[in-house]
Write an enzyme that holds these catalytic residues in place. Sequence first.
Site, PDB file in Angstrom:
ATOM      1  N   SER A 149      29.102 -11.114 -60.474  1.00  0.00           N
ATOM      2  CA  SER A 149      29.107 -12.502 -60.009  1.00  0.00           C
ATOM      3  C   SER A 149      28.980 -12.610 -58.489  1.00  0.00           C
ATOM      4  O   SER A 149      28.013 -12.156 -57.912  1.00  0.00           O
ATOM      5  CB  SER A 149      30.362 -13.195 -60.527  1.00  0.00           C
ATOM      6  OG  SER A 149      30.311 -14.558 -60.252  1.00  0.00           O
ATOM      7  N   HIS A 150      30.010 -13.150 -57.854  1.00  0.00           N
ATOM      8  CA  HIS A 150      29.973 -13.418 -56.420  1.00  0.00           C
ATOM      9  C   HIS A 150      30.486 -12.239 -55.600  1.00  0.00           C
ATOM     10  O   HIS A 150      30.551 -12.326 -54.377  1.00  0.00           O
ATOM     11  CB  HIS A 150      30.842 -14.641 -56.142  1.00  0.00           C
ATOM     12  CG  HIS A 150      32.181 -14.495 -56.798  1.00  0.00           C
ATOM     13  ND1 HIS A 150      32.342 -14.706 -58.156  1.00  0.00           N
ATOM     14  CD2 HIS A 150      33.377 -14.105 -56.323  1.00  0.00           C
ATOM     15  CE1 HIS A 150      33.608 -14.453 -58.476  1.00  0.00           C
ATOM     16  NE2 HIS A 150      34.254 -14.088 -57.386  1.00  0.00           N
ATOM     17  N   ASP A 155      25.880 -18.598 -56.291  1.00  0.00           N
ATOM     18  CA  ASP A 155      26.443 -17.257 -56.148  1.00  0.00           C
ATOM     19  C   ASP A 155      25.510 -16.173 -56.690  1.00  0.00           C
ATOM     20  O   ASP A 155      24.382 -16.455 -57.108  1.00  0.00           O
ATOM     21  CB  ASP A 155      27.823 -17.172 -56.806  1.00  0.00           C
ATOM     22  CG  ASP A 155      27.744 -17.080 -58.315  1.00  0.00           C
ATOM     23  OD1 ASP A 155      26.766 -17.595 -58.893  1.00  0.00           O
ATOM     24  OD2 ASP A 155      28.657 -16.487 -58.928  1.00  0.00           O
ATOM     25  N   ASP A 181      25.120 -14.410 -59.429  1.00  0.00           N
ATOM     26  CA  ASP A 181      24.469 -14.517 -60.733  1.00  0.00           C
ATOM     27  C   ASP A 181      24.101 -15.949 -61.091  1.00  0.00           C
ATOM     28  O   ASP A 181      23.702 -16.228 -62.223  1.00  0.00           O
ATOM     29  CB  ASP A 181      25.351 -13.903 -61.831  1.00  0.00           C
ATOM     30  CG  ASP A 181      26.682 -14.623 -61.954  1.00  0.00           C
ATOM     31  OD1 ASP A 181      27.168 -15.154 -60.936  1.00  0.00           O
ATOM     32  OD2 ASP A 181      27.240 -14.666 -63.066  1.00  0.00           O
ATOM     33  N   ASP A 235      25.791 -18.834 -61.399  1.00  0.00           N
ATOM     34  CA  ASP A 235      26.564 -19.803 -62.176  1.00  0.00           C
ATOM     35  C   ASP A 235      27.443 -20.701 -61.300  1.00  0.00           C
ATOM     36  O   ASP A 235      27.856 -21.761 -61.735  1.00  0.00           O
ATOM     37  CB  ASP A 235      27.377 -19.124 -63.302  1.00  0.00           C
ATOM     38  CG  ASP A 235      28.284 -18.022 -62.810  1.00  0.00           C
ATOM     39  OD1 ASP A 235      28.290 -17.750 -61.592  1.00  0.00           O
ATOM     40  OD2 ASP A 235      28.989 -17.432 -63.646  1.00  0.00           O
ATOM     41  N   ARG A 236      27.707 -20.272 -60.065  1.00  0.00           N
ATOM     42  CA  ARG A 236      28.541 -21.107 -59.189  1.00  0.00           C
ATOM     43  C   ARG A 236      27.684 -21.954 -58.258  1.00  0.00           C
ATOM     44  O   ARG A 236      26.539 -21.598 -57.968  1.00  0.00           O
ATOM     45  CB  ARG A 236      29.446 -20.242 -58.315  1.00  0.00           C
ATOM     46  CG  ARG A 236      30.489 -19.507 -59.083  1.00  0.00           C
ATOM     47  CD  ARG A 236      31.436 -18.806 -58.136  1.00  0.00           C
ATOM     48  NE  ARG A 236      32.522 -18.208 -58.908  1.00  0.00           N
ATOM     49  CZ  ARG A 236      33.641 -17.754 -58.381  1.00  0.00           C
ATOM     50  NH1 ARG A 236      33.841 -17.827 -57.077  1.00  0.00           N
ATOM     51  NH2 ARG A 236      34.573 -17.235 -59.134  1.00  0.00           N
ATOM     52  N   LYS A 248      28.732 -21.770 -66.806  1.00  0.00           N
ATOM     53  CA  LYS A 248      28.550 -22.704 -65.708  1.00  0.00           C
ATOM     54  C   LYS A 248      27.173 -22.467 -65.119  1.00  0.00           C
ATOM     55  O   LYS A 248      26.576 -21.413 -65.337  1.00  0.00           O
ATOM     56  CB  LYS A 248      29.654 -22.553 -64.678  1.00  0.00           C
ATOM     57  CG  LYS A 248      29.897 -21.144 -64.191  1.00  0.00           C
ATOM     58  CD  LYS A 248      31.200 -21.090 -63.401  1.00  0.00           C
ATOM     59  CE  LYS A 248      31.497 -19.687 -62.941  1.00  0.00           C
ATOM     60  NZ  LYS A 248      32.715 -19.140 -63.530  1.00  0.00           N
TER      61      LYS A 248
END
Length: 544
Positions: free
Chosen positions: A114-115, A278, A280, A282-283, A377
Amino acid sequence: MENIMVVPTTPIEGQQPGTSGLRKKTAEFMQPHFLNNFTQATFKAVGGLTGKILVLGGDGRYFNDKAAQIILKMAAANGLSRLIVGQDVLLSTPAASNLIRQRKADGGIILSASHNPGGPEEDFGMKYNMANGGPATESVTDRILEETRTINFYQIVEAPDLDLSKLGIQQLGQMIAEVVDPVRDYHSLMETLFDFDAIRDLLASGFSITVDAMHAVTGPYAKAILEKDLGAPTGSVLNAVPLSDFGKGHPDPNPVWAKELMGIMFADDAPDFGAAMDGDGDRNMILGRSTYVTPSDSLAVLVANAHFAPGYKGGLAGVARSMPTSRAADRVAEKLGIDAFETPTGWKFFGNLLDAGKVTLCGEESAGTGSDHVREKDGLWAILLWLNILAVRKQPVAQIMEEHWAEYGRNFYSRHDYEGVDAARAKEMISALSGSLDSLPGTKIEGLVIQAADDFSYSDPVDQSVSPNQGVRIMFEGGARIVFRLSGTGTVGATLRVYLERYEDSPELLQQDPQVALAPIIRAAEKIAQIQKYTGRDAPDVKT
Ligand code: G1P
Ligand code: ZN
């Protein structure tokens, strides 16, 4: 026919999937058999792969390419029928979720932390998504963990690497590997939800945007949709080429890590709208000219205005937010007369509510917003919904926020993170807190009276499963609240998260600085939890 090898192995410690799959230092993932063990454990935990279809993609970080080759050879050896993989192993998390759903796959594997930063010295991650497109439920991640503890062999075919830069079909043993354009199907989905013509007109009218892809996976998506299709000038998307180390950045869209964008949005010649996503995808973080929209407020604004977008013109079934997310969205839901749900942290808890049609929009304070269009998300979705709303309302972001607070009041909100603290001490702090909950109600601290205190336990309204110990909540008279919880996604020591909130509806007090508005709550948090004593820190590392 390729040779299937059965490789004897032994369990490896530390393969416990957290809130978003397994995240570790890249070097740990790269140690012999580590990825292989976890992959085989996952395949076993989901009941084997024979005859199934899976989706595979990732955020472009270091080791994605090599990990993908191992996983696809293991999938072939385990009898998978078809693997749908993003070109160059790229798929944003929401695009992977969409592909799983569109192609009726049995699940998918997303290679991402992710982030978290990427690179040989940084983090790597792997998560399994299910047939609904959403993250594996707790029962599946528990089964994966069990399998990692007893694993004694894995299967892999001996074959040369596939060329994953080449679109189209390739064969690996009995398995078909289909390399797809990572953007195309996602792009089509967005066209069904938003008024692309209205957004095109907005951008053609001179409304300027800057969207920061942070050298991660969303660059190609944002370029294709915002620049090429919707007509934002070339260069509107910053840092658009995915790099294996994210340009040595920390691809987390918040004011601390998206500093470059913050500088642009708070400069004299700032564009009208800014956003970041982010690693990937999703954010999201939403900004206007000299305006930062907190994720909790963004969710509330989207709930209040979603009907301006064609995909939501019929209204929303309900809204869900994670427990630590501010209660701003609840106020909108109440006015709209729709249900508002409070779930534990982590997107997977929204899945059942979305599948059951109980909610349409969901969000988390950690910069995650999404809807029932996928089961993750979705950063770019949030940006497009904001743009659709701005195209209809034709007001600056700052004015939209002012009008929102004037109508609903403002939930001042901030999260303070203490990163890399001693894990044992952090756990002691939380258990000391949980042990003292009964004595807290009625206590007066910093001029605030504690009304109630508990350790949040969630009963899923769809499958009745219970998830206890999801964070300690201290509720004050007048609507202020503090939540303490330990992160489930960190890779070094523990991360303590302290969530601070206070409601205000006096018109003259709506424009305060949140840290100022929250000052007594911040002092109360220290007194109640003795953060300094347990963590040795006198200030948080990150305030969002
Ligand atoms: C964090 C966020 C949470 C989010 C998760 C995955 O988890 O707080 O809202 O769902 O990342 O993006 P945490 O580290 O707090 O367990
Ligand atoms: Zn993410």
